[in-house]
Design a protein around this motif. Structure first.
Motif, PDB file in Angstrom:
ATOM      1  N   HIS A 131      15.423  10.140 -16.141  1.00  0.00           N
ATOM      2  CA  HIS A 131      15.737  11.279 -17.001  1.00  0.00           C
ATOM      3  C   HIS A 131      14.715  12.387 -16.810  1.00  0.00           C
ATOM      4  O   HIS A 131      14.441  13.168 -17.716  1.00  0.00           O
ATOM      5  CB  HIS A 131      15.770  10.855 -18.471  1.00  0.00           C
ATOM      6  N   GLY A 132      14.141  12.455 -15.647  1.00  0.00           N
ATOM      7  CA  GLY A 132      13.145  13.480 -15.372  1.00  0.00           C
ATOM      8  C   GLY A 132      11.743  13.018 -15.703  1.00  0.00           C
ATOM      9  O   GLY A 132      11.531  11.895 -16.135  1.00  0.00           O
ATOM     10  N   GLY A 133      10.791  13.884 -15.486  1.00  0.00           N
ATOM     11  CA  GLY A 133       9.389  13.546 -15.742  1.00  0.00           C
ATOM     12  C   GLY A 133       8.666  13.194 -14.467  1.00  0.00           C
ATOM     13  O   GLY A 133       9.275  12.918 -13.440  1.00  0.00           O
ATOM     14  N   ASP A 134       7.351  13.227 -14.542  1.00  0.00           N
ATOM     15  CA  ASP A 134       6.546  12.933 -13.364  1.00  0.00           C
ATOM     16  C   ASP A 134       6.517  11.449 -13.088  1.00  0.00           C
ATOM     17  O   ASP A 134       6.732  10.639 -13.981  1.00  0.00           O
ATOM     18  CB  ASP A 134       5.105  13.427 -13.577  1.00  0.00           C
ATOM     19  N   ASP A 135       6.200  11.132 -11.865  1.00  0.00           N
ATOM     20  CA  ASP A 135       6.031   9.744 -11.483  1.00  0.00           C
ATOM     21  C   ASP A 135       4.665   9.266 -11.973  1.00  0.00           C
ATOM     22  O   ASP A 135       3.640   9.752 -11.526  1.00  0.00           O
ATOM     23  CB  ASP A 135       6.120   9.630  -9.957  1.00  0.00           C
ATOM     24  N   PRO A 136       4.655   8.321 -12.904  1.00  0.00           N
ATOM     25  CA  PRO A 136       3.371   7.886 -13.465  1.00  0.00           C
ATOM     26  C   PRO A 136       2.674   6.836 -12.604  1.00  0.00           C
ATOM     27  O   PRO A 136       1.535   6.479 -12.895  1.00  0.00           O
ATOM     28  CB  PRO A 136       3.777   7.288 -14.814  1.00  0.00           C
ATOM     29  N   LEU A 137       3.345   6.351 -11.577  1.00  0.00           N
ATOM     30  CA  LEU A 137       2.729   5.318 -10.750  1.00  0.00           C
ATOM     31  C   LEU A 137       1.930   5.944  -9.616  1.00  0.00           C
ATOM     32  O   LEU A 137       2.355   6.912  -8.998  1.00  0.00           O
ATOM     33  CB  LEU A 137       3.799   4.386 -10.180  1.00  0.00           C
ATOM     34  N   ARG A 138       0.798   5.347  -9.367  1.00  0.00           N
ATOM     35  CA  ARG A 138      -0.102   5.879  -8.371  1.00  0.00           C
ATOM     36  C   ARG A 138      -0.245   4.865  -7.246  1.00  0.00           C
ATOM     37  O   ARG A 138      -0.478   3.690  -7.500  1.00  0.00           O
ATOM     38  CB  ARG A 138      -1.450   6.135  -9.030  1.00  0.00           C
ATOM     39  N   THR A 139      -0.071   5.329  -6.029  1.00  0.00           N
ATOM     40  CA  THR A 139      -0.290   4.470  -4.870  1.00  0.00           C
ATOM     41  C   THR A 139      -1.747   4.582  -4.443  1.00  0.00           C
ATOM     42  O   THR A 139      -2.249   5.688  -4.250  1.00  0.00           O
ATOM     43  CB  THR A 139       0.596   4.908  -3.695  1.00  0.00           C
ATOM     44  N   VAL A 140      -2.397   3.445  -4.327  1.00  0.00           N
ATOM     45  CA  VAL A 140      -3.776   3.464  -3.847  1.00  0.00           C
ATOM     46  C   VAL A 140      -3.768   2.906  -2.439  1.00  0.00           C
ATOM     47  O   VAL A 140      -3.668   1.690  -2.240  1.00  0.00           O
ATOM     48  CB  VAL A 140      -4.690   2.634  -4.762  1.00  0.00           C
ATOM     49  N   ARG A 141      -3.831   3.781  -1.547  1.00  0.00           N
ATOM     50  CA  ARG A 141      -3.677   3.419  -0.138  1.00  0.00           C
ATOM     51  C   ARG A 141      -4.657   2.320   0.251  1.00  0.00           C
ATOM     52  O   ARG A 141      -5.841   2.413  -0.002  1.00  0.00           O
ATOM     53  CB  ARG A 141      -3.901   4.649   0.736  1.00  0.00           C
ATOM     54  N   GLY A 142      -4.105   1.284   0.869  1.00  0.00           N
ATOM     55  CA  GLY A 142      -4.951   0.181   1.316  1.00  0.00           C
ATOM     56  C   GLY A 142      -5.329  -0.788   0.220  1.00  0.00           C
ATOM     57  O   GLY A 142      -5.956  -1.812   0.475  1.00  0.00           O
ATOM     58  N   ALA A 143      -4.935  -0.511  -1.020  1.00  0.00           N
ATOM     59  CA  ALA A 143      -5.363  -1.381  -2.113  1.00  0.00           C
ATOM     60  C   ALA A 143      -4.207  -1.883  -2.976  1.00  0.00           C
ATOM     61  O   ALA A 143      -4.108  -3.063  -3.280  1.00  0.00           O
ATOM     62  CB  ALA A 143      -6.376  -0.670  -3.000  1.00  0.00           C
ATOM     63  N   GLY A 144      -3.309  -0.998  -3.329  1.00  0.00           N
ATOM     64  CA  GLY A 144      -2.205  -1.444  -4.185  1.00  0.00           C
ATOM     65  C   GLY A 144      -1.653  -0.308  -5.019  1.00  0.00           C
ATOM     66  O   GLY A 144      -1.573   0.830  -4.564  1.00  0.00           O
TER      67      GLY A 144
END
Lengths: 231, 231
Positions: free
Chosen positions: A214-227
């Motif tokens: 329903h819109g909104g920013d993506d709250p998930l963060r990719t931590v490259r090389g970690a998770g």
DNA sequence: CGTTCCTGTGACAAGGACGTAACATCTGTA
DNA sequence: TACAGATGTTACGTCCTTGTCACAGGAACG
């Protein structure tokens, strides 16, 4: 702290295999997730990896002693809040004072009654765990209600499948924490399931889509090389 | 009777402090209100004051014995309806018959499994409460009268069988809450009954049909991978 | 800029979860 | 005994979920 509302995780540190078995069996029978360590090094490692909700710690250990582990845990701010229950043989009883001085939250003398130990474990958990009735997790405008299995984002109910729900629960229990793919597989899929770790990526993608339906920013963060992490 | 539909009150009568602690912790952890008494006089007092929903009663007590307390409770009409679970050490097992003769509703031998005791407590409560609670539960346009065993939906009386009735009661006690199939089997069918968990599905279907027999939306929600909920 | 590694994502087949009809039992009743 | 109501189990169809793969897009790094 890895608070799964359904199954709190207990870390058992005990070098004697038979004792470890007993604790493992009983705690698991009571509905806890249990991880065990046979010595101090393994224990400290597992504290990092599993983020247990409570630790049952034997006094006498090969290598780093229980008391030393306890001291280390209680000096680091990330782990200070995890309750520690110390186990010691009767002959070591004289050290009781020192045990509590190092910050152990409770103290049980061997041979202990399993029932009593269970009671103390629950007691510590009750003391420490969020007293929120009905286990409601919140992050930003995302609200997850474990009891009703409902998730909303700013008044909009979100539709997500079982796995995405469990994933999100894990993230929301500790916003900001970075979880490795292996840790997520352990917690969300189960300890002895074999699935490709890339599968996590796919489900992260699905969870992202669900969170933004329903819109909104993506709250998930990719931590490259970690998770991955929430926020 | 102290009827809080959320948290039934348990009176624990046990002279041994350690045992009392264990019972206290465990019962409280299960969501009960707990009051404890160390001897018979205190017990009889608390029965008056707290009007517990159920009593866990040790056999051996200083002063008035457990069996005597039980007899007294079961002769007075105000207290006759309160279930009593007796605890006794193995060596006293011979007296089992006498225990039940005095009116105890159930009987557990020490050392007992905490899980088993919890199950029996719940069993007894389930047995008595629906009748005594006589509460009217309501959700949306559905009204359930526990006393008369009648259910209506918007003026239309609904016809449903005993199992569906118990199912619906469970749902209506905590609208929104998701119940797993196992939890429903526990509450509705009984703890030590073995029935296939798919049976729950069938009865959910029957309940759905019953609830919609005069039209209206299906108020039951299937939570894939988790269970069912009302609303 | 090119290479290499890591991550995002659409497609898809396989498996699992759920709804439901049908059937066999069981129970109480006339 | 015959009958009606209720219950537990099974089987089958449908839909949803899920794990994997392949490929594309990007980031780190020389």
């Amino acid at each position: 702290m890895a608070v799964s509302s359904e199954h709190p995780t207990v870390l058992v540190v005990e070098d004697e295999p038979a004792q470890r078995e007993v604790l493992y069996y009983n705690l698991q029978a009571e509905g806890f997730e249990v991880v065990t360590a046979a010595d101090g090094d393994e224990a400290l490692l597992l504290v990092e990896e599993e983020a247990p909700d409570i630790i049952v710690l034997d006094w006498m250990l090969p290598g780093i002693s229980g008391i030393e582990i306890c001291r280390q845990l209680k000096t680091r701010s990330e782990t200070r809040g995890i309750p520690v229950i110390m186990l010691s043989a009767r002959s070591e009883e004289v050290d009781r004072v020192r045990g509590l001085e190092t910050g152990a939250d409770d103290y049980v003398i061997k041979p202990y009654s399993v029932l009593e130990l269970m009671a103390r474990v629950r007691n510590q958990l009750r003391r420490v765990r969020p007293a929120t009735v009905g286990q409601r997790l919140q992050y930003d405008d995302i609200v997850l209600d474990a009891e009703t299995h409902r998730v909303t984002r700013g008044d909009h109910p979100l539709k997500l499948g079982p796995t995405e729900f469990r994933l999100l629960t894990t993230f929301m229990e500790k916003p900001g924490r970075v979880w490795s793919r292996e840790q997520l597989l352990d917690r969300v899929w189960g300890r002895d399931i074999y699935v490709d770790s890339r599968t996590v990526d796919v489900h992260i993608g699905r969870l992202r889509k669900a969170l933004c339906q329903h819109g909104g920013d993506d709250p998930l963060r990719t931590v490259r090389g970690a998770g991955y992490a929430l926020g």
